[in-house]
Design a protein around this motif. Sequence first.
Motif, short mmCIF file in Angstrom:
data_model
loop_
_atom_site.label_atom_id
_atom_site.label_comp_id
_atom_site.label_asym_id
_atom_site.label_seq_id
_atom_site.Cartn_x
_atom_site.Cartn_y
_atom_site.Cartn_z
N THR A 1 -2.87 8.93 105.49
CA THR A 1 -1.46 8.82 105.83
C THR A 1 -0.66 8.84 104.52
O THR A 1 -1.00 8.12 103.58
N TRP A 2 0.37 9.67 104.48
CA TRP A 2 1.19 9.83 103.28
C TRP A 2 2.64 9.59 103.63
O TRP A 2 3.10 9.93 104.72
N ASP A 3 3.40 8.99 102.70
CA ASP A 3 4.85 8.91 102.80
C ASP A 3 5.41 10.14 102.09
O ASP A 3 5.05 10.41 100.95
N ILE A 4 6.31 10.85 102.76
CA ILE A 4 6.91 12.04 102.18
C ILE A 4 8.43 11.91 102.28
O ILE A 4 8.96 11.76 103.37
N ASP A 5 9.11 11.93 101.13
CA ASP A 5 10.56 11.90 101.10
C ASP A 5 11.07 13.34 101.11
O ASP A 5 10.61 14.16 100.30
N VAL A 6 12.00 13.63 102.01
CA VAL A 6 12.56 14.98 102.10
C VAL A 6 14.07 14.93 101.95
O VAL A 6 14.71 13.95 102.30
N THR A 7 14.62 16.00 101.42
CA THR A 7 16.06 16.14 101.22
C THR A 7 16.50 17.49 101.77
O THR A 7 15.71 18.45 101.74
N PRO A 8 17.72 17.61 102.28
CA PRO A 8 18.17 18.89 102.84
C PRO A 8 18.13 20.02 101.81
O PRO A 8 18.46 19.83 100.64
N LYS A 9 17.70 21.19 102.26
CA LYS A 9 17.69 22.38 101.41
C LYS A 9 19.13 22.89 101.30
O LYS A 9 19.80 23.06 102.31
N PRO A 10 19.62 23.12 100.08
CA PRO A 10 21.01 23.57 99.92
C PRO A 10 21.28 24.86 100.70
O PRO A 10 20.48 25.78 100.69
N SER A 11 22.38 24.88 101.37
CA SER A 11 22.89 26.04 102.15
C SER A 11 21.93 26.52 103.24
O SER A 11 22.01 27.65 103.67
N ARG A 12 21.02 25.68 103.70
CA ARG A 12 20.10 26.03 104.79
C ARG A 12 20.15 24.95 105.85
O ARG A 12 19.83 23.80 105.58
N VAL A 13 20.55 25.30 107.05
CA VAL A 13 20.63 24.33 108.14
C VAL A 13 19.22 24.05 108.65
O VAL A 13 18.43 24.96 108.82
N ASN A 14 18.92 22.79 108.90
CA ASN A 14 17.63 22.35 109.45
C ASN A 14 16.42 22.71 108.59
O ASN A 14 15.32 22.87 109.10
N GLU A 15 16.62 22.86 107.28
CA GLU A 15 15.50 23.07 106.37
C GLU A 15 15.54 22.00 105.30
O GLU A 15 16.61 21.62 104.82
N TYR A 16 14.37 21.49 104.93
CA TYR A 16 14.28 20.39 103.98
C TYR A 16 13.29 20.71 102.87
O TYR A 16 12.36 21.49 103.05
N LEU A 17 13.50 20.09 101.73
CA LEU A 17 12.61 20.19 100.59
C LEU A 17 11.90 18.86 100.39
O LEU A 17 12.48 17.80 100.59
N ILE A 18 10.63 18.91 99.98
CA ILE A 18 9.90 17.69 99.67
C ILE A 18 10.38 17.17 98.32
O ILE A 18 10.40 17.90 97.34
N LYS A 19 10.78 15.92 98.32
CA LYS A 19 11.32 15.29 97.12
C LYS A 19 10.27 14.41 96.43
O LYS A 19 10.21 14.34 95.21
N LYS A 20 9.44 13.74 97.24
CA LYS A 20 8.45 12.81 96.70
C LYS A 20 7.33 12.62 97.71
O LYS A 20 7.57 12.61 98.91
N VAL A 21 6.09 12.47 97.23
CA VAL A 21 4.93 12.23 98.09
C VAL A 21 4.16 11.04 97.56
O VAL A 21 3.90 10.95 96.36
N GLU A 22 3.81 10.10 98.46
CA GLU A 22 3.00 8.95 98.11
C GLU A 22 1.84 8.85 99.10
O GLU A 22 2.04 8.85 100.30
N ARG A 23 0.63 8.73 98.56
CA ARG A 23 -0.55 8.63 99.41
C ARG A 23 -0.73 7.20 99.89
O ARG A 23 -0.24 6.26 99.28
N THR A 24 -1.45 7.02 100.99
CA THR A 24 -1.71 5.73 101.64
C THR A 24 -0.42 5.02 102.00
O THR A 24 -0.06 3.99 101.43
N ALA A 25 0.29 5.61 102.91
CA ALA A 25 1.58 5.08 103.37
C ALA A 25 1.40 3.78 104.13
O ALA A 25 0.38 3.56 104.76
N LYS A 26 2.44 2.98 104.11
CA LYS A 26 2.50 1.77 104.92
C LYS A 26 3.54 1.98 105.99
O LYS A 26 4.31 2.92 105.94
N GLY A 27 3.60 1.10 106.97
CA GLY A 27 4.58 1.23 108.04
C GLY A 27 6.01 1.22 107.52
O GLY A 27 6.31 0.50 106.58
N LEU A 28 6.85 2.03 108.12
CA LEU A 28 8.25 2.09 107.70
C LEU A 28 9.02 1.08 108.50
O LEU A 28 10.13 0.83 108.41
#
Length: 90
Positions: free
Chosen positions: A63-90
């Motif tokens: 299980t990984w935590d993945i932070d995403v941010t909106p892709k500039p000038s693209r509706v409903n598309e996101y870029l991965i900003k950060k990835v952390e392995r061994t996620a905990k509950g949010l």
Amino acid sequence: MKALIKAFIAPRVYVPLGGNSPSLLDHDIIDAKKTGTVDDRGEYKLSVKFVSYVGLSSSVENTWDIDVTPKPSRVNEYLIKKVERTAKGL
């Protein structure tokens, strides 16, 4: 380098098998939390479960935590900003 073996599951859809790196068998978003806004769209932290295997061993779940941010000038598309392995509950 080994040749990529393809297992077809539908026309023009295949799952890559084999190779020198872990193969992804399945993934599932198990939790999501809005962490901020960018251009009136949200940034999110996703908790994602991946099932993979390496070589001939049995499958492995991570299980990984993945932070995403909106892709500039693209509706409903996101870029991965950060990835952390061994996620905990949010």
